[in-house]
Design a protein around this motif. Structure first.
Motif, short mmCIF file in Angstrom:
data_model
loop_
_atom_site.label_atom_id
_atom_site.label_comp_id
_atom_site.label_asym_id
_atom_site.label_seq_id
_atom_site.Cartn_x
_atom_site.Cartn_y
_atom_site.Cartn_z
N SER A 53 0.86 -1.19 0.00
CA SER A 53 0.00 0.00 0.00
C SER A 53 0.89 1.24 0.00
N SER A 54 0.31 2.37 -0.32
CA SER A 54 1.09 3.62 -0.34
C SER A 54 1.72 3.89 1.02
N VAL A 55 0.93 3.69 2.09
CA VAL A 55 1.42 3.96 3.44
C VAL A 55 2.55 3.00 3.81
N ALA A 90 8.37 10.28 -4.78
CA ALA A 90 8.47 9.34 -5.89
C ALA A 90 7.71 8.06 -5.58
N VAL A 91 7.80 7.61 -4.33
CA VAL A 91 7.05 6.41 -3.91
C VAL A 91 5.56 6.63 -4.08
N LEU A 92 5.08 7.78 -3.66
CA LEU A 92 3.65 8.08 -3.78
C LEU A 92 3.20 8.13 -5.24
N TYR A 93 4.00 8.74 -6.09
CA TYR A 93 3.63 8.85 -7.51
C TYR A 93 3.56 7.48 -8.15
N PHE A 94 4.55 6.64 -7.87
CA PHE A 94 4.62 5.33 -8.50
C PHE A 94 3.61 4.35 -7.92
N ALA A 95 3.17 4.59 -6.69
CA ALA A 95 2.30 3.64 -5.99
C ALA A 95 0.90 3.56 -6.59
N ARG A 96 0.31 4.70 -6.82
CA ARG A 96 -1.06 4.70 -7.32
C ARG A 96 -1.35 5.99 -8.06
N LYS A 97 -2.30 5.91 -8.96
CA LYS A 97 -2.63 7.07 -9.78
C LYS A 97 -3.65 7.94 -9.05
N THR A 98 -3.20 9.09 -8.60
CA THR A 98 -4.08 10.03 -7.94
C THR A 98 -3.71 11.45 -8.34
N LYS A 99 -4.72 12.25 -8.62
CA LYS A 99 -4.46 13.61 -9.07
C LYS A 99 -3.82 14.47 -7.99
N TRP A 100 -3.94 14.06 -6.72
CA TRP A 100 -3.40 14.86 -5.63
C TRP A 100 -1.88 14.94 -5.67
N ILE A 101 -1.24 13.91 -6.20
CA ILE A 101 0.22 13.92 -6.26
C ILE A 101 0.72 15.01 -7.21
N LEU A 102 -0.15 15.45 -8.14
CA LEU A 102 0.25 16.49 -9.09
C LEU A 102 0.40 17.85 -8.41
N LEU A 103 -0.09 17.96 -7.18
CA LEU A 103 0.14 19.19 -6.42
C LEU A 103 1.63 19.41 -6.18
N VAL A 104 2.38 18.31 -6.07
CA VAL A 104 3.81 18.41 -5.77
C VAL A 104 4.56 19.15 -6.88
N PRO A 131 5.55 15.11 -15.00
CA PRO A 131 4.62 14.31 -14.18
C PRO A 131 3.16 14.47 -14.59
N PHE A 132 2.79 15.68 -15.06
CA PHE A 132 1.42 15.90 -15.52
C PHE A 132 1.15 15.10 -16.80
N THR A 152 9.03 13.88 -10.31
CA THR A 152 8.41 14.40 -9.08
C THR A 152 9.47 14.51 -8.00
N ALA A 153 10.31 13.48 -7.88
CA ALA A 153 11.42 13.54 -6.93
C ALA A 153 12.37 14.69 -7.30
N HIS A 154 12.58 14.85 -8.59
CA HIS A 154 13.50 15.89 -9.07
C HIS A 154 13.02 17.29 -8.70
N CYS A 155 11.74 17.54 -8.83
CA CYS A 155 11.24 18.88 -8.53
C CYS A 155 11.37 19.21 -7.05
#
Length: 230
Positions: A53-55, A90-104, A131-132, A152-155
């Motif tokens: 899981s993401s957590v 990076a873990v969060l982005y790769f874990a699951r597709k969610t638009k919230w990660i695009l806030l990063v 990432p978008f 995402t990690a890079h930014c």
């Protein structure tokens, strides 16, 4: 402790041990930080959330980073501590597709442009539109996920370096032709690591019949199309 919980703890411990070992193998120098280097962990870490899981992935990767930090003497300089954040995103982005990660990457671009040195190299931050774009690709495309995760990690890392170390605009401009090569290689490394790890776990599942339902395998890269056993 139940049998299933025991299996989970043992598996996560092995996964974390492999990640810690990967941290000890340097990959390339981080420009602007003489004592910091990328390592093979930058290929390995992001895949954690894809199998758990993401957590669980976040906690496992954080524990690896803390262990490595402890081994290296608990250095308390700010930039070393900030190095924790890029991998976690990076873990969060790769874990699951969610638009919230695009806030990063979105917030990172705004923060980069808000800094005087960042404004002088404003087009550097356009890398973080990747990432978008990767988010628009179907989830089955592992390389797109890997590309989104590494940028995402890079930014996050770039903004941290900008505000903590105040790198000049000329440095950021000079990095532009380097970044796509570095991050492209990292995306390939993440993709290959995920596919190999996924396949090896499916092989182990077929050969040993060990049941670990908390592991999520991608059937496309599994032996015998096995989704839930390991």
């Amino acid at each position: 402790m139940t049998k299933l919980l025991t299996k989970k703890v043992i598996f996560l411990a092995v996964f974390a041990a492999l990640g810690f070992a990967a941290m000890q193998v340097p990959f390339s120098q981080i420009i602007g930080a003489e004592k910091l280097k990328f390592s093979l962990f930058d290929f390995y870490g992001p895949i954690a959330g894809a199998f758990f899981s993401s957590v669980t992935g976040l906690v496992t990767v954080l524990l690896m980073q803390l262990a490595n930090w402890a081994v290296n003497g608990f250095k308390l300089d700010l930039i070393t501590i900030l190095r924790f954040l890029p991998m976690l995103t990076a873990v969060l982005y790769f874990a699951r597709k969610t638009k919230w990660i695009l806030l990063v990457p979105g917030i990172a671009m705004l923060m980069f442009w808000a800094h005087p040195e960042g404004r002088g190299a404003w087009y550097y931050a356009l890398y973080w539109t990747i990432p978008f774009l990767a988010y628009l690709a179907p989830s089955k495309y592992i390389f797109a996920k890997a590309l989104g995760a590494t940028f995402t990690a890079h930014c996050v890392g770039s903004v941290a370096f900008l505000y903590v170390m105040g790198l000049q605009s000329a440095v950021w401009v000079g990095l532009i032709p380097v970044v796509w090569k570095e991050r492209g290689l990292m995306a390939i490394g993440i993709t290959v690591t995920f596919i190999i790890f996924n396949f090896l776990m499916s092989v182990l599942a077929q050969k040993t019949k060990i049941q670990l339902p908390f592991i999520k395998l991608n059937p496309k890269y599994s032996l015998g199309q096995n989704k839930t056993t390991l």
